[in-house]
Design an enzyme around this catalytic site. Structure first.
Site, PDB file in Angstrom:
ATOM      1  N   CYS A  86      56.104  35.780  77.265  1.00 57.88           N
ATOM      2  CA  CYS A  86      56.713  34.434  77.245  1.00 57.88           C
ATOM      3  C   CYS A  86      58.059  34.459  77.980  1.00 57.88           C
ATOM      4  O   CYS A  86      58.096  34.670  79.186  1.00 57.88           O
ATOM      5  CB  CYS A  86      56.817  33.952  75.789  1.00 57.88           C
ATOM      6  SG  CYS A  86      57.120  32.185  75.655  1.00 57.88           S
ATOM      7  N   HIS A 181      51.469  34.639  73.428  1.00 57.86           N
ATOM      8  CA  HIS A 181      51.993  35.640  72.478  1.00 57.86           C
ATOM      9  C   HIS A 181      50.871  36.553  71.964  1.00 57.86           C
ATOM     10  O   HIS A 181      50.159  36.178  71.039  1.00 57.86           O
ATOM     11  CB  HIS A 181      52.682  34.934  71.302  1.00 57.86           C
ATOM     12  CG  HIS A 181      53.979  34.316  71.682  1.00 57.86           C
ATOM     13  ND1 HIS A 181      55.169  34.999  71.642  1.00 57.86           N
ATOM     14  CD2 HIS A 181      54.268  33.091  72.182  1.00 57.86           C
ATOM     15  CE1 HIS A 181      56.142  34.219  72.076  1.00 57.86           C
ATOM     16  NE2 HIS A 181      55.618  33.047  72.414  1.00 57.86           N
ATOM     17  N   GLU A 183      51.226  39.119  70.185  1.00 61.08           N
ATOM     18  CA  GLU A 183      51.596  39.750  68.903  1.00 61.08           C
ATOM     19  C   GLU A 183      51.160  38.932  67.690  1.00 61.08           C
ATOM     20  O   GLU A 183      51.182  39.430  66.573  1.00 61.08           O
ATOM     21  CB  GLU A 183      53.115  40.006  68.859  1.00 61.08           C
ATOM     22  CG  GLU A 183      54.020  38.774  68.811  1.00 61.08           C
ATOM     23  CD  GLU A 183      54.306  38.148  70.179  1.00 61.08           C
ATOM     24  OE1 GLU A 183      53.489  38.329  71.106  1.00 61.08           O
ATOM     25  OE2 GLU A 183      55.323  37.447  70.301  1.00 61.08           O
ATOM     26  N   SER A 235      65.942  52.730  41.678  1.00 58.85           N
ATOM     27  CA  SER A 235      65.879  51.439  40.979  1.00 58.85           C
ATOM     28  C   SER A 235      64.471  51.161  40.463  1.00 58.85           C
ATOM     29  O   SER A 235      64.271  50.291  39.629  1.00 58.85           O
ATOM     30  CB  SER A 235      66.297  50.323  41.938  1.00 58.85           C
ATOM     31  OG  SER A 235      65.299  50.153  42.934  1.00 58.85           O
ATOM     32  N   GLY A 237      62.259  50.094  42.531  1.00 58.56           N
ATOM     33  CA  GLY A 237      61.712  49.274  43.623  1.00 58.56           C
ATOM     34  C   GLY A 237      61.015  50.209  44.609  1.00 58.56           C
ATOM     35  O   GLY A 237      61.207  51.430  44.568  1.00 58.56           O
ATOM     36  N   SER A 240      63.393  52.697  47.024  1.00 63.53           N
ATOM     37  CA  SER A 240      64.015  53.874  46.404  1.00 63.53           C
ATOM     38  C   SER A 240      62.943  54.786  45.810  1.00 63.53           C
ATOM     39  O   SER A 240      63.107  56.014  45.794  1.00 63.53           O
ATOM     40  CB  SER A 240      65.063  53.480  45.362  1.00 63.53           C
ATOM     41  OG  SER A 240      64.475  52.885  44.240  1.00 63.53           O
ATOM     42  N   SER A 241      61.814  54.226  45.376  1.00 60.33           N
ATOM     43  CA  SER A 241      60.744  55.070  44.810  1.00 60.33           C
ATOM     44  C   SER A 241      60.135  55.963  45.881  1.00 60.33           C
ATOM     45  O   SER A 241      59.916  57.160  45.665  1.00 60.33           O
ATOM     46  CB  SER A 241      59.641  54.215  44.192  1.00 60.33           C
ATOM     47  OG  SER A 241      60.166  53.440  43.156  1.00 60.33           O
TER      48      SER A 241
END
Ligand code: XMP
Length: 525
Positions: A86, A181, A183, A235, A237, A240-241
């Site tokens: 584009c 596009h 994508e 946490s 989440g 972090s896990s």
């Protein structure tokens, strides 16, 4: 032998398109590492990155306006293939001597692209054949301007009814331009076109896979950390896990995780996290129960931003108190992911990283002088999920709805009190349980309850009650920047409301939030 997952690289120049991150995700899905850079990237940065190919993204800008972004000329001398999408195709055309004009017919939406002559980018890639036996692509267009004259040595590969130059190519230089596009999924052959460009034209190999990324990261972390000790704020989440499990695989017990229970998590969540990480994965975890400290600090506070600040600051205080007790720690790990870095508008190739606010433990005491390590900083969320899956994180953690850092602190409106949190915990767990039972949980993007500190009248049995209100919120979204409320079935809403009013003593009314974002944010505060 551990594969070098960065051996093949695509450089994406981001001109500010809403789809730029999508291009990067598609290239990664194809199995090739890529990075987004802003259009003011220098020759030196390009040489340093040493890409196998370059993609120029779309843009909300117009190439024919003054001061519209362009790229350093070196890009066209670097000797690597280029795909302009584009705006990217238009700017490439202009910079190489072609012309762009405003089109009197704006093309937005589906279009048919008729392939006029063969080229390496498209050979055997098409959706249907036209009545003249021309290969046809169904694509997604979104442009006002169009190329009206192509640079020397380029040829027209394909056209739409409105746009003569829908695909152009200089095959000798391996420069390609597509006005549509590739994508977006609306362009049916989009991924095939990007795959052809990346694997066949740029000659990259697919070695960016989660299995290989894990192997590579583990090796990298082992070498970096050596026998040093490292700490991480866990946490529960996904970011972090996954960071914790990756580090556990690399350096095992040299890692200590600090988990702070602020009393603002979901019902039983802190116990579930501790059980999983310490029992199932055998991690070193320091569990800090700090509910009272958070509640005390929030007493008398009504302003949402102030509540956020207080929660964040106390978290840092507690983390510091614990970190300083850990002797001989040299490293601090953080679960920063690639979109955090992109959104901070700072590419990993130049300045220092800005850290996600709820991960921000940047206020560490100076004497600790920890070195920062961010093992996920090159990964998109779906790649982190895939890695989490390979590392054994259970499905319900990997696909759980997002939960804000300040937790119930912003879901109890106004002043946060223990009594309100207890009511909200119960109501929320009923709502979530019923979503699972009705097979709706994974169909909505985020669902939760909000505690409204207003009392309303109800009559239960012969008793008049004057109790609190709970609002249900369920939204559908792709990017959490915009969101629609979900048309949950009436029967379902009825069941949830009955259960909450009957089972949660203190709640006399349940309402359903039917506000879209914008203007209404997803969280109420
Ligand atoms: P809003 O309310 O801004 O939410 O429409 C968009 C997404 O962000 C989450 N959210 C937060 N996450 N700390 C976080 O870590 C916060 O302070 C915070 N506020 C909102 C929200 O749950 C939604 O997914």
């Amino acid at each position: 032998m551990i594969a070098n997952v960065h051996e093949y690289k695509i450089l994406i120049i981001n001109f500010g398109s809403q789809y730029a991150q999508l291009i990067a995700r598609r290239i990664r899905e194809i199995g090739v590492y890529c990075e987004l850079f802003s259009s003011n990237i220098s020759e030196e940065q390009i040489r340093k990155f040493n890409p196998n190919g370059i993609i120029l993204s779309g843009s909300p800008e117009s190439t024919i306006k003054q001061n519209s972004p362009y790229v350093v000329e070196y890009i066209f001398q670097a000797g690597v293939p280029i795909l302009g999408i584009c705006y990217g195709m238009q700017i490439m055309s202009i910079q190489l001597g072609g012309q762009v004009e405003i089109s009197n017919k704006r093309e937005f939406g589906y279009a048919k692209v008729y392939i006029k002559q063969s080229c390496k980018l498209l050979n055997n890639i098409y959706d249907t054949l036209s009545s003249n036996n021309e290969p046809v692509l169904n694509v997604w267009m979104s442009h006002n301007d169009k190329v009206t004259s192509i640079p020397n040595n380029f040829k027209i590969i394909a056209s739409t009814d409105n746009c003569q130059f829908a695909i152009i190519a200089n095959e000798k230089k391996r420069f390609y331009g597509v006005q549509f596009h590739p994508e977006v999924t609306h362009t049916y052959q989009g991924v095939n076109i990007l795959r052809r460009f990346t694997l066949n034209i740029c000659c990259c190999k697919s070695n960016w896979t989660s299995e290989k990324i894990i192997e590579y990261s583990v090796q990298y972390l082992k070498t970096q950390i050596g026998s040093d000790k490292i700490i991480l704020a866990l946490s529960g989440g996904i970011d972090s896990s996954v960071t914790a499990l990756l580090l556990n695989r690399a350096v095992g017990k040299q890692l200590t995780c600090i988990f702070v229970n602020n009393g603002l998590l979901r019902l039983n969540e802190s116990q579930q996290i501790i059980n999983m990480f310490s029992k199932k994965f055998n991690l070193n975890i320091i569990h800090v129960s700090a509910q009272d400290r958070f509640l005390k600090a929030l007493s008398g506070i009504y302003d949402p931003e102030l509540k956020r600040k207080i929660i964040g600051n106390i978290f840092i205080e507690i983390f510091n108190e614990q970190a300083i007790k850990q002797t001989q720690v040299k490293w601090l790990a953080q679960g920063t992911i690639y979109p955090d870095i992109i959104e901070s508008a700072i590419s990993s190739s130049n300045k220092a990283h800005i850290i996600k606010s709820h991960h921000n433990v940047g206020g560490l005491p100076i004497k600790m002088k920890l070195k920062l390590i961010e093992p996920l900083k090159e990964l998109f969320k779906d790649e982190v999920r895939q890695m989490g899956h390979e590392l054994g994180l259970p499905y319900d953690i990997l696909y759980r709805h997002p939960f804000p850092g300040p937790g119930l602190g912003v879901r109890v409106l106004g002043e946060v009190k223990k009594e309100y949190c207890d009511l909200l915990h119960k109501a929320d767990s009923i709502f979530i349980e019923e979503l699972h039972i009705a097979n709706l949980y994974y169909k909505v993007s985020q669902a939760f309850t909000v505690f409204l500190p207003i009392q309303t009248v109800s009559v239960m049995g012969d008793n008049r009650k004057y109790d609190w209100v709970i609002s249900l919120r369920a939204i559908e979204t792709i990017d959490f920047m915009t969101a629609n409320w979900v048309y949950l079935p009436y029967d379902f809403l009825n069941k949830v409301s009955n259960r909450i009013i009957n089972e949660v003593k203190g709640i006399s009314r349940v309402v359903y939030d039917i506000s879209n974002k914008p203007p209404s944010t997803i969280e109420w505060e």
